[in-house]
Enzyme design. Structure first.
Site, PDB file in Angstrom:
ATOM      1  N   CYS A   2       0.850  -1.196   0.000  1.00 12.27           N
ATOM      2  CA  CYS A   2       0.000   0.000   0.000  1.00 12.27           C
ATOM      3  C   CYS A   2       0.890   1.251   0.000  1.00 12.27           C
ATOM      4  O   CYS A   2       2.108   1.165   0.090  1.00 12.27           O
ATOM      5  CB  CYS A   2      -0.863   0.025   1.245  1.00 12.27           C
ATOM      6  N   ARG A  27       1.144   0.948  -6.604  1.00 12.31           N
ATOM      7  CA  ARG A  27       1.290  -0.001  -5.493  1.00 12.31           C
ATOM      8  C   ARG A  27      -0.045  -0.608  -5.097  1.00 12.31           C
ATOM      9  O   ARG A  27      -0.098  -1.548  -4.301  1.00 12.31           O
ATOM     10  CB  ARG A  27       1.886   0.702  -4.267  1.00 12.31           C
ATOM     11  N   TRP A  74      -4.030  -1.567  -0.775  1.00 16.02           N
ATOM     12  CA  TRP A  74      -4.010  -2.767  -1.609  1.00 16.02           C
ATOM     13  C   TRP A  74      -4.416  -3.860  -0.644  1.00 16.02           C
ATOM     14  O   TRP A  74      -3.653  -4.248   0.235  1.00 16.02           O
ATOM     15  CB  TRP A  74      -2.596  -3.002  -2.133  1.00 16.02           C
ATOM     16  N   ASN A 100       1.307   0.545   6.575  1.00 12.41           N
ATOM     17  CA  ASN A 100       1.729  -0.477   5.608  1.00 12.41           C
ATOM     18  C   ASN A 100       2.400  -1.581   6.399  1.00 12.41           C
ATOM     19  O   ASN A 100       3.154  -1.286   7.330  1.00 12.41           O
ATOM     20  CB  ASN A 100       2.776   0.073   4.627  1.00 12.41           C
ATOM     21  N   GLY A 101       2.202  -2.821   5.991  1.00 10.19           N
ATOM     22  CA  GLY A 101       2.854  -3.933   6.672  1.00 10.19           C
ATOM     23  C   GLY A 101       1.814  -4.869   7.256  1.00 10.19           C
ATOM     24  O   GLY A 101       0.628  -4.785   6.937  1.00 10.19           O
ATOM     25  N   GLU A 480      11.650 -23.419 -12.242  1.00  8.65           N
ATOM     26  CA  GLU A 480      11.321 -22.005 -12.070  1.00  8.65           C
ATOM     27  C   GLU A 480      12.516 -21.129 -12.471  1.00  8.65           C
ATOM     28  O   GLU A 480      12.353 -20.083 -13.102  1.00  8.65           O
ATOM     29  CB  GLU A 480      10.892 -21.741 -10.609  1.00  8.65           C
ATOM     30  N   LYS A 484      12.586 -18.298 -15.391  1.00  4.73           N
ATOM     31  CA  LYS A 484      12.991 -16.894 -15.182  1.00  4.73           C
ATOM     32  C   LYS A 484      14.003 -16.477 -16.239  1.00  4.73           C
ATOM     33  O   LYS A 484      13.930 -15.385 -16.778  1.00  4.73           O
ATOM     34  CB  LYS A 484      13.634 -16.696 -13.795  1.00  4.73           C
ATOM     35  N   GLU A 487      12.196 -16.003 -19.688  1.00  5.78           N
ATOM     36  CA  GLU A 487      11.311 -14.852 -19.886  1.00  5.78           C
ATOM     37  C   GLU A 487      12.033 -13.521 -19.680  1.00  5.78           C
ATOM     38  O   GLU A 487      11.700 -12.543 -20.350  1.00  5.78           O
ATOM     39  CB  GLU A 487      10.051 -14.945 -19.029  1.00  5.78           C
ATOM     40  N   HIS A 503      19.436 -39.672 -19.469  1.00  4.54           N
ATOM     41  CA  HIS A 503      18.548 -40.411 -20.371  1.00  4.54           C
ATOM     42  C   HIS A 503      18.241 -39.622 -21.639  1.00  4.54           C
ATOM     43  O   HIS A 503      17.235 -39.879 -22.293  1.00  4.54           O
ATOM     44  CB  HIS A 503      17.243 -40.775 -19.640  1.00  4.54           C
ATOM     45  N   LYS A 602       1.174  -9.385 -17.451  1.00  3.02           N
ATOM     46  CA  LYS A 602       1.148  -9.774 -16.032  1.00  3.02           C
ATOM     47  C   LYS A 602      -0.059 -10.649 -15.717  1.00  3.02           C
ATOM     48  O   LYS A 602       0.018 -11.549 -14.901  1.00  3.02           O
ATOM     49  CB  LYS A 602       1.127  -8.498 -15.169  1.00  3.02           C
TER      50      LYS A 602
END
Ligand code: F6R
Length: 607
Positions: A2, A27, A74, A100-101, A480, A484, A487, A503, A602
């Site tokens: 936020c 944000r 947010w 925030n937090g 993963e 990364k 992309e 193999h 996104k």
């Protein structure tokens, strides 16, 4: 996360704050709110949606207050509605604050406050702080009350506070969440990042964890965590607004990689209670998990790889088989799933269409659904039987980074919770839970080596192909990591189980085909070492990710990146962080469009 903006000085504070909130819109913009002085008292105005909606609430023009605190929400704790929008206040409407937090011990504090007859208007963790200050402020002054309350809070916060009794004073405090002060000519600004105040001043300073700043009558006093007065230097911020949003990081993606530790912390906060995992405390889920023969799971991209990792956790600890399938395949082939199954899905955005279709199919066949989602108010959590929120704030970079780490942390906790429910013996449960709490600190140590990773990436950024290898918990991390690299840097990378490589893919290996081998010292270490030897024999360049102090691997690999020693189920948090950095720096070297890689978006709401 936020956004916070506060102002005291000679300008129209409402205008300054709303303008600042607009800079922080990226944000999050679920709701915004502001408190200011009008007719000698504090007035609060809140509205859902963007700061522009808040501005429009002032139909008769902006009030001419010289002081205000404001917030963009947010949604994380509690749904998105006016009641949950900040600023929040105490029972009497005297103390107002924006935060925030995440407050870790919010549940216990709320229960105790309720017993003492406090009435809550929202379901947020933030409101608790206002009520605690209300109590303390009856005994001591505002500043002292804030200090006392913050000492009893665990979690992260950036806070701005104002009181009806002292309407010319702003108190700002920080612990684990960014908060900046700005200074003009007889005026002060507070903001969660400097972009919110750059239109008015370039003179700024970041508060340090534990700092409490008191701004009143054109003066500023900062004291540290021990309550001792400290001097902090304002400096001239030369960033433009865009740079300031990235808080000095060259890209949002890099900022978000560095937010990984905070993301893990926020995802597990309040979900380990009295030494037990408590992610989804729901009687129906408990019953379903107790009786389930299997979990069927489905998602896309990075979220799919977090489920793959979740499969290792759940099968290892809860001894419950988990099937993982690409969402677009899961629903197009009309997969077999029924009332006895639990369907598990993960989606950062909460609206990926393929994932949504998979969820709908599972529900149409009677499966009980559990989703792990970052964005509140989206369709996937709203139709799931149980929704678990990641609480990590908005991820701006198109490539998921902090999201993966947060999802992995939640899945690890869930696996231990399922183990409790199914009464499977996890001898090292205590060790894993304690270790998980310490993961953010270990991740910070890993990220502190970013210059080494950068130097290494430069040596490897001219290669066109990479092989990523891992075993057990680190096999999904290999997938993963390869995703990364693909992309972010547009370099071809494929991931394989280290044992499977002989193999077939071993035929690819030559001096132009480097391998990234994930080889922490764990239960599969010896096997990975044998696989690495197979590569070295064929002359392939080799980078290993290994445990600190492992000299043996240093003699085998061309380069080694080290992670601190930890429980083997926790090493993926450290190895994934390194691989995120590696992909980022290769992309940087290759001049790629890192925050918005070509051809990608996104949120993918097409099938
Ligand atoms: C990769 C990435 C994508 C997403 C995928 C699912 O870095 O970001 O692969 O993970 O599109 O998105 P969500 O999690 O929003 O469902």
């Amino acid at each position: 996360m936020c956004g916070i903006v506060a102002y005291v000085g000679y300008r129209n504070a409402v205008r300054v704050c709303i303008q600042g909130l607009a800079e922080l819109e990226y944000r999050g913009y679920d709701a915004s709110g502001i408190v200011f002085v009008a007719n000698g008292t504090l007035e609060v105005v809140k509205e859902l949606g963007r700061p522009e909606n808040l501005r429009k609430k002032f139909v008769d023009g902006l009030p001419n207050s010289r002081i205000a605190i404001a917030h963009n929400r947010w949604a994380t704790h509690g749904v998105n509605n006016i009641e949950n929008a900040h600023p929040h206040s105490d029972c009497e409407g005297i103390i107002f604050l924006a935060h925030n937090g995440i407050i870790e011990n919010a549940c216990g504090l709320r229960e105790n406050l309720s017993l003492r007859d406090h009435r809550f208007k929202s379901t947020t963790d933030t409101e608790i702080i206002a009520h605690l200050i209300e109590e303390s402020n009856k005994v001591v002054g505002l500043e002292e009350a804030v200090r006392t309350v913050l000492a009893g809070i665990s979690g992260s916060y950036a806070l701005v506070i104002i009181s009806k009794k002292e309407p010319e004073k702003i108190i700002a405090a920080r612990n684990g969440s960014s908060l900046w002060l700005g200074m003009g000519n007889g005026e002060f600004f507070v903001a969660s990042e400097p972009s919110a105040m750059l239109a008015f001043t370039k003179s700024a300073l970041p508060l340090v964890d534990g700092d409490i700043a008191v701004i009143e009558n054109g003066s500023l006093v900062i004291s540290d965590a021990r309550g001792e007065r400290v001097h902090r230097e304002f400096r001239n911020v030369t960033w433009n607004v865009e740079e300031a949003k990235r808080e000095g990081y060259a890209h949002y993606t890099l900022k978000e990689i560095f937010q990984g530790p905070e993301a893990v912390g926020n995802s597990i906060f309040d979900r380990i209670k009295e030494g037990r995992p408590a992610c989804a405390d729901d009687s129906k889920l408990r019953e379903k998990i107790r009786r389930a023969r299997r979990i069927v799971s489905s998602a896309c991209g990075t979220a799919l790889y977090s489920l793959e990792l979740g499969k290792y956790f759940i099968e290892q600890y809860a001894k419950l088989p988990v099937e993982v399938e690409i969402a677009s395949e899961f629903y197009t082939k009309n997969s077999i799933i029924d009332v006895g199954d639990v369907f598990l899905t993960v989606s950062q955005s909460g609206e990926t269409l393929d994932t949504l279709e998979a969820l709908r199919l599972a529900q149409s066949k009677g499966a009980f659904s559990v989703s792990i989602v970052n964005k509140m108010g989206t369709v996937i959590p709203s139709i799931s039987d149980i929704a678990i929120f990641q609480n990590i704030g908005r991820e701006v970079g198109v490539a998921s980074t902090k999201s993966f780490l947060s999802q992995a942390a939640i899945l690890l906790l869930l696996s231990l919770e399922f183990a409790k429910i199914r009464e499977t013996l996890v001898e090292d449960m205590e060790e894993i839970l304690q270790g998980l709490k310490n993961v953010p600190a270990l991740m910070r140590k890993v990220l502190a080596q970013s210059e080494n990773v950068r130097a290494l990436s430069t040596q490897y950024s001219h290669f066109h192909n990479f092989l990523y290898l891992g075993r057990k918990f680190n096999l999904p991390v290999a997938f993963e990591g390869a995703l990364k690299l693909k992309e972010l840097s547009y370099v071809h990378a494929e991931a394989y189980g280290a044992g499977e490589m002989k193999h077939g893919p071993l035929a690819l290996i030559d001096k132009d085909f480097p391998t990234m081998a994930i080889a922490p010292r764990d239960s599969v270490y010896e096997k990975v070492i044998s696989n690495i030897e197979e590569i070295k024999t064929r002359g392939g360049p080799l980078i290993a990710i290994a445990t600190e102090g492992d000299e043996r691997i240093g003699r085998l690999a061309d380069h080694v990146l080290y992670i601190p020693e930890t429980h083997e189920a926790l090493s993926p948090f450290l190895t994934a962080s390194i691989l995120q950095l590696f992909a980022y720096y290769v992309a940087l070297d290759r001049g790629c469009d890192i925050d918005t890689p070509r051809n990608l978006a996104k949120s993918i709401t097409v099938a």
